[in-house]
Scaffold this motif. Structure first.
Motif, PDB file in Angstrom:
ATOM      1  N   UNK A  99       0.846  -1.188   0.000  1.00 48.52           N
ATOM      2  CA  UNK A  99       0.000   0.000   0.000  1.00 48.52           C
ATOM      3  C   UNK A  99       0.885   1.243   0.000  1.00 48.52           C
ATOM      4  N   UNK A 100       0.941   1.960  -1.124  1.00 55.54           N
ATOM      5  CA  UNK A 100       1.753   3.170  -1.203  1.00 55.54           C
ATOM      6  C   UNK A 100       0.922   4.440  -1.055  1.00 55.54           C
ATOM      7  N   UNK A 148       2.293  17.176 -16.183  1.00 58.66           N
ATOM      8  CA  UNK A 148       3.364  16.308 -16.684  1.00 58.66           C
ATOM      9  C   UNK A 148       3.460  15.082 -15.788  1.00 58.66           C
ATOM     10  N   UNK A 149       2.838  14.009 -16.225  1.00 54.61           N
ATOM     11  CA  UNK A 149       2.803  12.776 -15.439  1.00 54.61           C
ATOM     12  C   UNK A 149       3.155  11.606 -16.348  1.00 54.61           C
ATOM     13  N   UNK A 150       4.031  10.757 -15.890  1.00 57.93           N
ATOM     14  CA  UNK A 150       4.376   9.546 -16.636  1.00 57.93           C
ATOM     15  C   UNK A 150       3.725   8.355 -15.951  1.00 57.93           C
ATOM     16  N   UNK A 151       2.674   7.844 -16.551  1.00 59.81           N
ATOM     17  CA  UNK A 151       1.923   6.746 -15.956  1.00 59.81           C
ATOM     18  C   UNK A 151       2.501   5.412 -16.421  1.00 59.81           C
ATOM     19  N   UNK A 186       0.103   3.609 -12.231  1.00 57.66           N
ATOM     20  CA  UNK A 186       0.625   4.498 -11.185  1.00 57.66           C
ATOM     21  C   UNK A 186       1.628   5.494 -11.756  1.00 57.66           C
ATOM     22  N   UNK A 187       1.903   6.508 -10.952  1.00 59.19           N
ATOM     23  CA  UNK A 187       2.940   7.478 -11.289  1.00 59.19           C
ATOM     24  C   UNK A 187       3.665   7.864 -10.016  1.00 59.19           C
ATOM     25  N   UNK A 188       4.983   7.747 -10.036  1.00 58.82           N
ATOM     26  CA  UNK A 188       5.822   8.221  -8.938  1.00 58.82           C
ATOM     27  C   UNK A 188       6.172   9.690  -9.166  1.00 58.82           C
ATOM     28  N   UNK A 388       3.587  12.223  -3.241  1.00 58.72           N
ATOM     29  CA  UNK A 388       3.541  12.487  -4.675  1.00 58.72           C
ATOM     30  C   UNK A 388       3.320  11.189  -5.464  1.00 58.72           C
ATOM     31  N   UNK A 389       2.480  10.355  -4.888  1.00 62.52           N
ATOM     32  CA  UNK A 389       2.185   9.058  -5.510  1.00 62.52           C
ATOM     33  C   UNK A 389       0.748   9.055  -6.006  1.00 62.52           C
ATOM     34  N   UNK A 390       0.567   8.704  -7.257  1.00 64.35           N
ATOM     35  CA  UNK A 390      -0.736   8.708  -7.920  1.00 64.35           C
ATOM     36  C   UNK A 390      -1.035   7.300  -8.418  1.00 64.35           C
TER      37      UNK A 390
END
Length: 428
Positions: A99-100, A148-151, A186-188, A388-390
């Motif tokens: 679980x993040x 700007x998100x890298x999924x 997810x995206x870090x 900042x975790x999506x």
């Protein structure tokens, strides 16, 4: 607390955008938006509640504590959410996935300020409604900022196929009939404006159970099309979705796709299994002889997809408390499979991450009228701003007739609206 009504000088959509941005100053925000799709059981067009006077947060013994909290705060509107993993409290199950996001298992609050949109007016309940209305009217909607998100996908396609084949092996052994197998995207190091992303998601994918929720640094941006459970005048209503198809390029193609869905033995079989599961769950809270499937296999069309939806209702046994209704039915059968406990066990074994709020439920208790309404958390983004975790999940029903490639493509289809809202493509 006073309630005053105001005519909307701005358009309804513009005023709710202003209201959402105004609400950003508070640590607790709950916004529900029916997007003009409210059915006979819907109670409002939009409702915004902010600033907790009292709150409930729990990670264990949740249902008993929630029951005590609701009894303590009578005559209130109480929004909140329930995590899918409360299944572990209801049944002898456990979650091993990492679980993040670190949301609480349940959170509810009594708001200091509530706004309800109805019939061209906004009704504000607060100590000083005029002051609140003026502050929102004066709010400036900020300029749109680039995202700007890298999924990334938690599974490769090969890993998904392996899990899919494992589920089908269980089906062929007779362990289960159907499993809702889910995967995480997810995206870090994601830096987003949750309100802006929610607005984009709701514009791209308007749905009847859309919601935005904030508690501290945890955010939910939901474009859910599915009602889990509502109570209206003693009647319980559940509307599971099982059956998905991509929208066509034109109305003629749409009509053909809908006709194909209604002829599909696979889609009908999946829906019937979940209807039977929900009927069985509701029986535990119902007056004898009142459980019925009032509508079967209705097709509702949304921006990206057509969905097959059935409606099951019953009259609640007055001896069964509202919280016990949830204990008897949670989580939504459309997100587990059948039989329910065996399906959840298999999901725990195979899925790479804890579902958390995904496949859980967001909604509200109205202790004034002894009613409630909760969605199923699907087509939804979850965000931990501090880390900042999506994250978001998608899933689909695996049956003996299902094909791995087709179900994988359905997962990507369900992800498309969220990816577009994030202006993101899917990385390897």
């Amino acid at each position: 607390m006073r309630i005053e009504s105001f005519d909307l000088l701005d358009s309804k959509d513009k005023f709710h955008q202003k209201a959402l941005h105004w609400s950003g100053q508070f640590d607790e925000i709950s916004f529900f938006n029916s997007n003009g799709m409210s059915d006979q059981w819907g109670k409002f067009e939009q409702i915004l509640a902010v600033k907790a006077l009292f709150s409930f947060r729990a990670n264990e013994n949740v249902f008993d504590q929630l029951d005590a909290f609701l009894r303590l705060h009578q005559s209130q509107f109480i929004p909140g959410f329930l995590s899918y993993d409360l299944k572990n409290e209801i049944e002898e199950l456990q979650t091993t996935g990492k679980d993040q996001l670190e949301f609480p298992e349940a959170y509810f609050f009594v708001p200091a300020i509530t706004l309800r949109w109805m019939a061209g007016q906004v009704h504000i309940e607060a100590e000083d409604p005029v002051k609140i209305y003026q502050a929102i009217s004066d709010t400036q909607i900020p300029a749109i900022t680039p995202i700007s998100v890298q999924v990334q996908s938690r599974w490769t396609k090969g890993e998904y196929v392996k899990a899919f084949e494992n589920v089908q092996a269980h089906i062929q052994r007779g362990d289960i009939y159907e499993v809702n197998l889910c995967q995480e995207f997810f995206a870090d190091d994601a830096d987003i404006s949750p309100m802006e992303v929610y607005h984009r998601l709701n514009t791209i994918s308007p749905t009847p159970f859309s919601s935005f929720f904030k508690v501290g640094y945890h955010f939910i941006m939901s474009a859910s099309p599915e009602r889990f459970l509502a109570k209206r005048q003693g009647k319980l209503i559940s509307q599971p979705i099982k059956g998905t198809a991509k929208r066509g390029a034109n109305p003629t193609e749409d009509q053909q796709i809908i006709a194909d869905m209604l002829r599909s033995k696979k889609e009908i079989a999946e829906n019937v299994m979940i209807v039977d599961l929900v009927r069985n769950d509701l029986t535990r809270s119902a007056l004898p002889g009142t459980v019925e499937a009032t509508r079967l296999f209705e097709i509702q069309s949304f921006e990206q997809v057509h969905q097959m939806i059935s409606t099951i209702t019953c009259m609640q046994d007055p001896e069964v408390a509202n919280v016990d209704v949830f204990r008897n039915t949670f989580p939504a059968g459309s997100m587990t499979g059948a039989p329910k406990i065996a399906a959840m066990q298999i999901c725990d074994q195979l899925e790479a991450r804890k579902r958390g709020i995904y496949a859980g439920s967001i909604g509200y208790f109205d202790t004034v009228h002894d009613e409630f309404d909760f969605n199923v958390v699907i087509r939804s983004l979850l965000y931990n701003k501090q880390k900042r975790y999506l994250s978001f999940h998608t899933g689909g029903a695996v049956t003996n007739q299902a094909a791995a490639d087709q179900e994988y493509q359905e997962c990507l289809l369900k992800a498309s609206g969220i990816l577009e809202a994030l202006d993101a493509s899917l990385g390897e």
